[in-house]
Design a protein around this motif. Structure first.
Motif, PDB file in Angstrom:
ATOM      1  N   LEU A 180       5.285  -3.052   8.736  1.00  0.00           N
ATOM      2  CA  LEU A 180       6.540  -2.948   9.472  1.00  0.00           C
ATOM      3  C   LEU A 180       6.415  -3.648  10.815  1.00  0.00           C
ATOM      4  O   LEU A 180       5.513  -3.344  11.597  1.00  0.00           O
ATOM      5  N   THR A 181       7.324  -4.575  11.096  1.00  0.00           N
ATOM      6  CA  THR A 181       7.284  -5.321  12.350  1.00  0.00           C
ATOM      7  C   THR A 181       8.705  -5.533  12.862  1.00  0.00           C
ATOM      8  O   THR A 181       9.656  -4.898  12.394  1.00  0.00           O
ATOM      9  N   LEU A 235      11.890  -4.829  10.318  1.00  0.00           N
ATOM     10  CA  LEU A 235      11.564  -5.829   9.300  1.00  0.00           C
ATOM     11  C   LEU A 235      10.371  -5.354   8.473  1.00  0.00           C
ATOM     12  O   LEU A 235       9.271  -5.190   8.995  1.00  0.00           O
ATOM     13  N   ILE A 236      10.613  -5.115   7.192  1.00  0.00           N
ATOM     14  CA  ILE A 236       9.559  -4.691   6.260  1.00  0.00           C
ATOM     15  C   ILE A 236       9.017  -5.931   5.563  1.00  0.00           C
ATOM     16  O   ILE A 236       9.772  -6.692   4.963  1.00  0.00           O
ATOM     17  N   ASP A 251       7.963   5.642   7.717  1.00  0.00           N
ATOM     18  CA  ASP A 251       7.221   5.487   6.469  1.00  0.00           C
ATOM     19  C   ASP A 251       7.935   4.528   5.520  1.00  0.00           C
ATOM     20  O   ASP A 251       9.175   4.447   5.501  1.00  0.00           O
ATOM     21  N   VAL A 252       7.140   3.821   4.743  1.00  0.00           N
ATOM     22  CA  VAL A 252       7.613   3.014   3.620  1.00  0.00           C
ATOM     23  C   VAL A 252       6.607   3.215   2.494  1.00  0.00           C
ATOM     24  O   VAL A 252       5.405   3.004   2.695  1.00  0.00           O
ATOM     25  N   ASN A 271       8.415  -0.183  -8.619  1.00  0.00           N
ATOM     26  CA  ASN A 271       7.994  -1.305  -7.778  1.00  0.00           C
ATOM     27  C   ASN A 271       8.850  -1.466  -6.530  1.00  0.00           C
ATOM     28  O   ASN A 271       8.537  -2.287  -5.667  1.00  0.00           O
ATOM     29  N   ASN A 272       9.918  -0.712  -6.398  1.00  0.00           N
ATOM     30  CA  ASN A 272      10.743  -0.800  -5.200  1.00  0.00           C
ATOM     31  C   ASN A 272      10.105  -0.049  -4.039  1.00  0.00           C
ATOM     32  O   ASN A 272       9.207   0.771  -4.224  1.00  0.00           O
ATOM     33  N   PHE A 273      10.615  -0.323  -2.828  1.00  0.00           N
ATOM     34  CA  PHE A 273      10.189   0.404  -1.642  1.00  0.00           C
ATOM     35  C   PHE A 273      11.166   1.538  -1.353  1.00  0.00           C
ATOM     36  O   PHE A 273      12.380   1.415  -1.583  1.00  0.00           O
TER      37      PHE A 273
END
Length: 547
Positions: free
Chosen positions: A226-227, A238-239, A268-269, A275-277
């Motif tokens: 994460l930024t 922005l992931i 959290d992610v 397969n998704n976030f």
């Protein structure tokens, strides 16, 4: 060795020149700051800007390589190729016959070598070099072995810059290297530099891109990171999916129009089985940190949503008068975990002093681990009944996770979490703030009971108390626990984070301990979590084409 100095942070390629973009300057980000009360608009969309810029970087590398002849003895070496990981490099060369390559960065001051073999025999080689020391003339050995077992090698020297001036300080307190889990300890900050240290406490990897809260290895052996979409904006929104060199393969950008503070994606992610976030975010309402969005890994767009306001009654959020109530922060979800065994999710709520198990995506509550005080009538049957005289419910908890089967009983689930032990709206105020701890609970999902089976931290008292942030991880190879008390005060108001690896014995023994300092209260640069993992993933087939 022939070097191509890239020196970029995902820079623009202009007339063949790679332009450096500045790093974050240590701007303060308020912890838990919220949005405005009026409704806002949220957008979730794919973001390929960094991947497009990196295509230009790859073209520069390929162009330079095509203009020379590079072999094992004289490889082309690109230091920090994507301007995102300064203690890395990329060696590119060819061999006349098919060879398998092993790369080794030699340790210093008794520190261990970092070595990795890239399986497979090839004649064209793109070799990531990880584990360089900062401010050091690093010795790197490239060894080639053919299919007959014959070997040859070359030795390189790669000189690195010092760490940034505002980098955190890491002090090694203890290290029993024989009993530690293998890998580097990665310090995941609330804001600024994510970095990894070895068993000596020496920095061997860091990202020059600002990071907040989210840093873990995925099933495909890349990182979720994460930024900030715009550096120095202060907003973590922005992931990214990227590798240890900083090569980006996916991006998703979340924007909320009425939210101006730091954590758009706030805690959290995780990766779902499809397969998704699944990311904790804000929904644009007057309430914050109570929403999750599922993000498609192909498009980067939202495909589903789960909001705590749709699960719990209105009075829980409308009448909340605890910390940050004026910001609408009634739930403060700081973790989500997918339980593969039960195929549901666990969420951690700091401001409700609770761990909640629920179905996903429906949000049907299965059980609640929390003191029974003040819960609405419709949730009384979901509250777990404590067993044992010394049982304690968590207060202001963080970082819940399920453990592998511990007792061969299909009716039980063991969870590990960091119990900050701060009574926010419910719980034992007599013990509140006396200590923090990692604690393992055993939950019987048939009779709705819960017991404590292991903990560490009480014995260290107030020196281990963290009023915000914290982490507890189960380490699979050893069964050890990696515990982060992220915002602790020592003697003389010595604010620091403390990362401790213990055994899983009833009287746990410390086998590794770090003290992280160099931040001030309110900066939100403390260690939010810590992760233990090898610097090189088990399988990594790097290529400039990012395929």
């Amino acid at each position: 060795m022939k070097k191509l100095i890239m020196g970029v942070l995902l820079g623009a390629v202009v007339a063949g020149v790679v332009v450096f973009l500045a790093n974050a300057d240590g701007k303060e980000f308020g912890y838990g700051s919220g949005g405005e009360e009026e409704e806002g608009e949220r957008t979730v969309e794919g973001d390929s800007e960094m991947m497009t810029e990196q295509e230009g970087i790859n073209e520069v590398i390929q162009s330079s390589y095509s203009q020379g002849e590079y072999d094992l003895n004289e490889p082309l070496v690109i230091e920090d190729p994507y301007g995102a990981a300064p203690l890395t490099a990329l060696a590119k060369f060819e061999t006349e016959e098919a060879q398998e390559i092993t790369v080794t960065v030699q340790g210093q001051n008794g520190g261990g070598n970092i070595s990795h073999t890239f399986d497979g025999y090839e004649t064209e080689h793109e070799v990531p070099i990880l584990g360089l020391y900062p401010d050091h003339d690093n010795t790197v050995v490239l060894e080639a072995e053919n299919e007959d077992g014959d070997t040859s090698e070359t030795e390189l020297t790669i000189t690195t810059d010092p760490l940034p001036d505002n980098f955190l300080n890491t002090e090694l307190i203890e290290a029993d290297k024989e009993r530690m889990e293998n890998g580097l300890t990665f310090v995941v900050p609330s804001g600024e530099y994510a970095y990894g240290v070895d068993s000596n406490g020496d920095v061997r990897w860091y990202s020059s891109m600002p990071n907040s809260h989210v840093f873990q290895r995925l099933e495909n052996n890349k990182l979720v990171f994460l930024t900030q979409k715009v550096e120095q904006s202060g907003q973590y929104n922005l992931i990214l999916e990227m590798d240890m060199l900083g090569q980006v393969s996916f991006g998703s950008y979340i924007d909320v129009t009425n939210f101006e503070n730091w954590g758009v994606v706030h805690h959290d992610v995780i990766e779902l089985p499809n397969n998704n976030f699944l990311a904790t975010d804000h929904d644009g309402s007057g309430y914050i940190e109570d929403d999750m969005v599922e993000i498609d890994r192909e498009s980067g767009e939202m495909v589903d949503e789960l909001n705590m306001k749709d699960i719990f009654p209105e009075e829980m959020y409308e009448d909340y008068d605890g910390p940050s109530s004026d910001e609408g922060d009634w739930f403060h979800q700081n973790a989500v975990w997918y339980d593969e065994h039960d195929e549901d999710i666990l969420v951690s709520s700091r401001h409700q002093d609770a761990i909640v198990d629920m179905s996903y995506p429906d949000g049907e509550v299965e059980w609640i681990l929390a003191d029974h005080e003040g819960w609405p009538e419709e949730f009384q049957d979901h509250l777990l009944e404590p067993q044992g005289e010394d049982f304690k419910f968590p207060g202001g908890p963080h970082a819940v996770m399920t453990l592998p089967d511990q007792d061969e009983n299909p009716d039980t689930t063991d969870v590990l979490l960091f119990d900050n032990n701060i009574a926010v709206v419910r719980g034992d105020e007599n013990q509140s703030e006396e200590f923090s701890r990692a604690v393992q609970y055993r939950i019987n999902t048939e009779d709705f009971t819960v017991e404590e089976v292991w903990s560490y931290g009480e014995e260290r008292g107030e020196e281990f108390f963290s009023n915000i942030v914290g982490d507890a991880d189960y380490l699979e190879a050893t069964g050890n626990r990696l515990i982060t008390s992220g915002h602790a005060f020592g003697e003389g108001d010595d604010l620091h984070s403390r990362i401790v690896e213990t055994t899983d014995d009833e009287e746990a023994e410390v086998v590794y301990e770090l003290k992280v300092s160099g931040f001030e209260e309110g900066e939100s640069r403390q260690a939010y979590r810590a992760e233990r993992m090898p610097l090189y993933p088990e399988e990594w087939e790097f290529n400039l084409q990012n395929e």
